[in-house]
Design a protein around this motif. Sequence first.
Motif, short mmCIF file in Angstrom:
data_model
loop_
_atom_site.label_atom_id
_atom_site.label_comp_id
_atom_site.label_asym_id
_atom_site.label_seq_id
_atom_site.Cartn_x
_atom_site.Cartn_y
_atom_site.Cartn_z
N LEU A 1 0.84 -1.19 0.00
CA LEU A 1 0.00 0.00 0.00
C LEU A 1 0.87 1.25 0.00
N ASP A 2 0.35 2.31 -0.61
CA ASP A 2 1.06 3.59 -0.59
C ASP A 2 0.70 4.31 0.70
N LEU A 3 1.51 4.11 1.72
CA LEU A 3 1.22 4.67 3.04
C LEU A 3 1.45 6.17 3.13
N ALA A 4 2.00 6.75 2.04
CA ALA A 4 2.18 8.20 1.99
C ALA A 4 0.99 8.89 1.31
N ALA A 5 0.01 8.10 0.86
CA ALA A 5 -1.15 8.66 0.19
C ALA A 5 -2.09 9.31 1.20
N PRO A 6 -2.93 10.27 0.77
CA PRO A 6 -3.87 10.93 1.69
C PRO A 6 -4.78 9.97 2.43
N LEU A 7 -5.09 8.83 1.83
CA LEU A 7 -5.94 7.85 2.50
C LEU A 7 -5.37 7.45 3.85
N PHE A 8 -4.04 7.51 3.98
CA PHE A 8 -3.40 7.14 5.24
C PHE A 8 -2.87 8.35 6.01
N THR A 9 -2.56 9.42 5.31
CA THR A 9 -1.98 10.58 5.99
C THR A 9 -3.01 11.62 6.42
N ARG A 10 -4.20 11.66 5.76
CA ARG A 10 -5.16 12.71 6.08
C ARG A 10 -6.59 12.19 6.20
N PRO A 11 -6.81 11.03 6.83
CA PRO A 11 -8.19 10.57 6.98
C PRO A 11 -8.92 11.32 8.10
N VAL A 12 -10.22 11.50 7.95
CA VAL A 12 -11.02 12.09 9.01
C VAL A 12 -11.09 11.13 10.19
N VAL A 13 -11.27 9.86 9.89
CA VAL A 13 -11.19 8.79 10.89
C VAL A 13 -10.14 7.81 10.38
N PRO A 14 -9.43 7.12 11.28
CA PRO A 14 -8.34 6.25 10.83
C PRO A 14 -8.79 5.22 9.81
N THR A 15 -7.97 5.04 8.80
CA THR A 15 -8.21 4.02 7.78
C THR A 15 -7.95 2.64 8.39
N LEU A 16 -8.77 1.67 7.98
CA LEU A 16 -8.59 0.29 8.40
C LEU A 16 -8.00 -0.51 7.26
N VAL A 17 -7.25 -1.54 7.57
CA VAL A 17 -6.72 -2.45 6.57
C VAL A 17 -7.09 -3.87 6.99
N LEU A 18 -7.87 -4.55 6.16
CA LEU A 18 -8.27 -5.93 6.41
C LEU A 18 -7.28 -6.85 5.72
N THR A 19 -6.73 -7.80 6.45
CA THR A 19 -5.76 -8.71 5.87
C THR A 19 -5.85 -10.05 6.58
N GLY A 20 -5.00 -11.01 6.16
CA GLY A 20 -5.01 -12.33 6.75
C GLY A 20 -3.98 -12.47 7.85
N ALA A 21 -4.13 -13.55 8.62
CA ALA A 21 -3.23 -13.78 9.75
C ALA A 21 -1.80 -14.04 9.32
N ALA A 22 -1.61 -14.44 8.05
CA ALA A 22 -0.27 -14.76 7.56
C ALA A 22 0.50 -13.54 7.05
N ALA A 23 -0.08 -12.36 7.17
CA ALA A 23 0.62 -11.15 6.71
C ALA A 23 1.93 -10.99 7.47
N LYS A 24 2.96 -10.51 6.78
CA LYS A 24 4.28 -10.36 7.40
C LYS A 24 4.23 -9.32 8.52
N GLU A 25 4.89 -9.64 9.61
CA GLU A 25 4.87 -8.76 10.78
C GLU A 25 5.43 -7.37 10.46
N ALA A 26 6.47 -7.33 9.64
CA ALA A 26 7.07 -6.03 9.30
C ALA A 26 6.08 -5.17 8.51
N ASP A 27 5.31 -5.80 7.62
CA ASP A 27 4.33 -5.05 6.83
C ASP A 27 3.19 -4.56 7.73
N VAL A 28 2.76 -5.42 8.65
CA VAL A 28 1.71 -5.02 9.59
C VAL A 28 2.18 -3.84 10.44
N ALA A 29 3.42 -3.91 10.90
CA ALA A 29 3.97 -2.82 11.71
C ALA A 29 4.03 -1.52 10.92
N ALA A 30 4.39 -1.61 9.65
CA ALA A 30 4.47 -0.41 8.82
C ALA A 30 3.10 0.23 8.64
#
Length: 258
Positions: free
Chosen positions: A127-156
């Motif tokens: 995901l482009d974490l520098a996009a307005p969807l993540f930098t300027r949301p009125v309420v925090p953006t959610l990301v739905l993913t699976g349990a196997a997602a990499k820990e480093a990506d989840v942390a980012a």
Amino acid sequence: MQRLFPVSGRDPGQDDGSPALGTLLGLADAYAYPPRESGPYLRANMVSGLDGAARAEGRSAPLSSPADMRIFGTLRALADVVVVGAETVRQEGYRPAKVREAFADRRAADGQPPAAAIAVVSRSLDLDLAAPLFTRPVVPTLVLTGAAAKEADVAAVRGAGARVVVAGDGDGVDPVRAVRELAALGLGRMLHEGGPRLLAQFTAAGAVDELCLTLSPLVTAGDEPRIMHGPAVVPPSRFRPLSVLEEDGFLFTRYVRA
């Protein structure tokens, strides 16, 4: 805007002083969600051409119209959360949902924040974490993913201010579990905006309660996908028409699961 179906239905504002159909508040009445006590409710909103294409030149915007955008904005203003696939976020240049002043009192009375949250479905968390969807949301953006997602990506993703919601045991998202997890967060009024593959997955899983489909009077041909372009629904799931509106040759249909 005129109502074509049901023929006997009386439009808001006809003679009782309520907002006229076609205005934002009139559309809000026409597209009201069921009562919250009836449980979580997932509505999908899509547009297609007469030939079934869900996109033109790779995007849905060329198939739209001013009336379609009024309905688009109204559906977002009624929802707690907008569910959308990561690929659609990239293709359509998604931004945070807007605060719409016309709906401020309505949302406040219902205990909703000023705008709907955006919930991005992503297997890879690419995901482009520098996009307005993540930098300027009125309420925090959610990301739905699976349990196997990499820990480093989840942390980012979390470091960018988004909330990660695990909605699958493997590397993908289970649609039924996604609905359950969002409802557990108090986001029971859900709006699914695609794309076609993700919507097909949710429909095949029986997670879609309602389909709002704008039929554009345009023909594009080509090889663009249909509004659902993924796993088959077996056996086919029947929906029944709830309403049909019309403006400038565009049909705004609303179907609910039979």
